[in-house]
Design a protein around this motif. Structure first.
Motif, PDB file in Angstrom:
ATOM      1  N   TYR A 168       3.025   4.391  14.648  1.00 14.25           N
ATOM      2  CA  TYR A 168       4.009   3.604  15.290  1.00 14.25           C
ATOM      3  C   TYR A 168       4.865   2.758  14.390  1.00 14.25           C
ATOM      4  N   PRO A 169       6.101   2.421  14.829  1.00 15.02           N
ATOM      5  CA  PRO A 169       6.960   1.647  13.627  1.00 15.02           C
ATOM      6  C   PRO A 169       6.586  -0.041  13.726  1.00 15.02           C
ATOM      7  N   LEU A 170       5.440  -0.103  13.014  1.00 14.80           N
ATOM      8  CA  LEU A 170       4.652  -1.411  13.001  1.00 14.80           C
ATOM      9  C   LEU A 170       5.127  -2.020  11.438  1.00 14.80           C
ATOM     10  N   LYS A 171       5.388  -3.133  11.420  1.00 13.41           N
ATOM     11  CA  LYS A 171       5.631  -3.758  10.090  1.00 13.41           C
ATOM     12  C   LYS A 171       4.478  -4.210   9.458  1.00 13.41           C
ATOM     13  N   LYS A 172       4.537  -4.025   8.140  1.00  5.57           N
ATOM     14  CA  LYS A 172       3.293  -4.192   7.317  1.00  5.57           C
ATOM     15  C   LYS A 172       2.736  -5.805   7.610  1.00  5.57           C
ATOM     16  N   THR A 173       3.276  -6.780   8.010  1.00  5.41           N
ATOM     17  CA  THR A 173       2.806  -7.863   8.356  1.00  5.41           C
ATOM     18  C   THR A 173       2.093  -7.994   9.765  1.00  5.41           C
ATOM     19  N   ILE A 174       2.208  -7.116  10.340  1.00  2.00           N
ATOM     20  CA  ILE A 174       1.690  -6.830  11.814  1.00  2.00           C
ATOM     21  C   ILE A 174       0.401  -6.284  11.455  1.00  2.00           C
ATOM     22  N   LEU A 175       0.704  -4.994  10.504  1.00  2.00           N
ATOM     23  CA  LEU A 175      -0.784  -4.154  10.370  1.00  2.00           C
ATOM     24  C   LEU A 175      -1.727  -4.967   9.601  1.00  2.00           C
ATOM     25  N   GLU A 176      -1.259  -6.157   8.732  1.00  2.00           N
ATOM     26  CA  GLU A 176      -2.285  -6.700   7.986  1.00  2.00           C
ATOM     27  C   GLU A 176      -3.001  -7.892   9.063  1.00  2.00           C
ATOM     28  N   LYS A 177      -2.240  -8.259   9.836  1.00  2.00           N
ATOM     29  CA  LYS A 177      -2.536  -9.387  10.956  1.00  2.00           C
ATOM     30  C   LYS A 177      -3.807  -8.487  11.788  1.00  2.00           C
ATOM     31  N   MET A 178      -3.421  -7.122  12.157  1.00  2.00           N
ATOM     32  CA  MET A 178      -4.415  -6.399  12.803  1.00  2.00           C
ATOM     33  C   MET A 178      -5.806  -6.461  12.086  1.00  2.00           C
ATOM     34  N   ILE A 179      -5.694  -6.000  10.765  1.00  2.00           N
ATOM     35  CA  ILE A 179      -6.941  -5.839   9.777  1.00  2.00           C
ATOM     36  C   ILE A 179      -7.549  -7.236   9.734  1.00  2.00           C
ATOM     37  N   ASN A 180      -6.895  -8.164   9.791  1.00  2.00           N
ATOM     38  CA  ASN A 180      -7.517  -9.499   9.680  1.00  2.00           C
ATOM     39  C   ASN A 180      -8.176 -10.183  11.091  1.00  2.00           C
ATOM     40  N   LEU A 181      -7.493  -9.586  12.094  1.00  2.00           N
ATOM     41  CA  LEU A 181      -8.017  -9.937  13.388  1.00  2.00           C
ATOM     42  C   LEU A 181      -9.548  -9.098  13.683  1.00  2.00           C
ATOM     43  N   LYS A 182      -9.627  -8.104  13.103  1.00  2.00           N
ATOM     44  CA  LYS A 182     -10.686  -7.050  13.246  1.00  2.00           C
ATOM     45  C   LYS A 182     -10.563  -6.757  14.711  1.00  2.00           C
ATOM     46  N   ILE A 183     -10.863  -5.372  15.036  1.00  2.00           N
ATOM     47  CA  ILE A 183     -10.647  -4.802  16.214  1.00  2.00           C
ATOM     48  C   ILE A 183     -12.096  -4.872  17.242  1.00  2.00           C
ATOM     49  N   GLU A 184     -11.619  -5.167  18.412  1.00  2.00           N
ATOM     50  CA  GLU A 184     -12.816  -5.379  19.347  1.00  2.00           C
ATOM     51  C   GLU A 184     -13.088  -3.968  19.858  1.00  2.00           C
ATOM     52  N   ALA A 185     -14.322  -3.494  19.535  1.00  2.35           N
ATOM     53  CA  ALA A 185     -15.046  -2.152  20.110  1.00  2.35           C
ATOM     54  C   ALA A 185     -16.516  -2.089  20.147  1.00  2.35           C
ATOM     55  N   GLU A 186     -17.005  -1.014  20.728  1.00  2.68           N
ATOM     56  CA  GLU A 186     -18.160  -0.784  20.659  1.00  2.68           C
ATOM     57  C   GLU A 186     -18.881  -1.083  19.450  1.00  2.68           C
ATOM     58  N   GLU A 187     -20.329  -1.551  19.446  1.00  2.44           N
ATOM     59  CA  GLU A 187     -20.828  -1.293  18.269  1.00  2.44           C
ATOM     60  C   GLU A 187     -20.891   0.021  17.593  1.00  2.44           C
TER      61      GLU A 187
END
Length: 143
Positions: A104-123
């Motif tokens: 998707y047309p996500l900017k690098k700063t958003i992608l980095e924030k996503m990685i830093n937030l960590k994803i909520e997912a099943e174990e």
């Protein structure tokens, strides 16, 4: 239970993501496209069409993508059953839903924030691990 129903009413796409798999979502998108080809979009119909269009056919010229500098990410969640991951933004009722394997047309700063937030997912989610790798590769491409 009342609170859950209230949230469902406010966020119909989240309710769908919990109940539908990928093929169901594709069929729903096709039905919505066909239905509204000759009919005007209003209210919840417009919301549903917009959410599905953003998932399957995003336009990088849409305001949502152009205004990423104003996004404040709160959460990042994976819906494994539907193969969708969602960004929840603060200060708005906006939620961005995206296919796991699609860029998707996500900017690098958003992608980095996503990685830093960590994803909520099943174990022990293989899909979450693969998605994190995919996002990291997308960041590297933008460097």
């Amino acid at each position: 239970m009342l609170i859950d129903n209230f949230r469902t009413d406010l966020n119909p796409i989240q309710a769908l993501l919990r109940r539908l798999d990928r093929q169901d979502l594709r069929q729903l998108y096709s039905l919505v496209q066909e239905r509204f080809k000759d009919h005007s979009l209003q209210g919840h119909d417009l919301d549903l069409w917009g959410d599905l269009r953003m998932i399957f056919d995003p336009n990088e010229e849409d305001d949502i993508w152009l205004n990423q500098q104003y996004w404040e990410l709160l959460r990042w969640k994976l819906h494994e059953y539907s193969g969708i991951h969602s960004l929840f933004l603060d200060g708005t009722s906006i939620q961005i839903n995206m296919l796991v394997e699609k860029k998707y047309p996500l900017k690098k700063t958003i992608l980095e924030k996503m990685i830093n937030l960590k994803i909520e997912a099943e174990e022990d989610s293989n899909m979450a691990i693969e998605l994190m790798k995919f996002i990291k590769s997308h960041i590297a491409e933008q460097s």
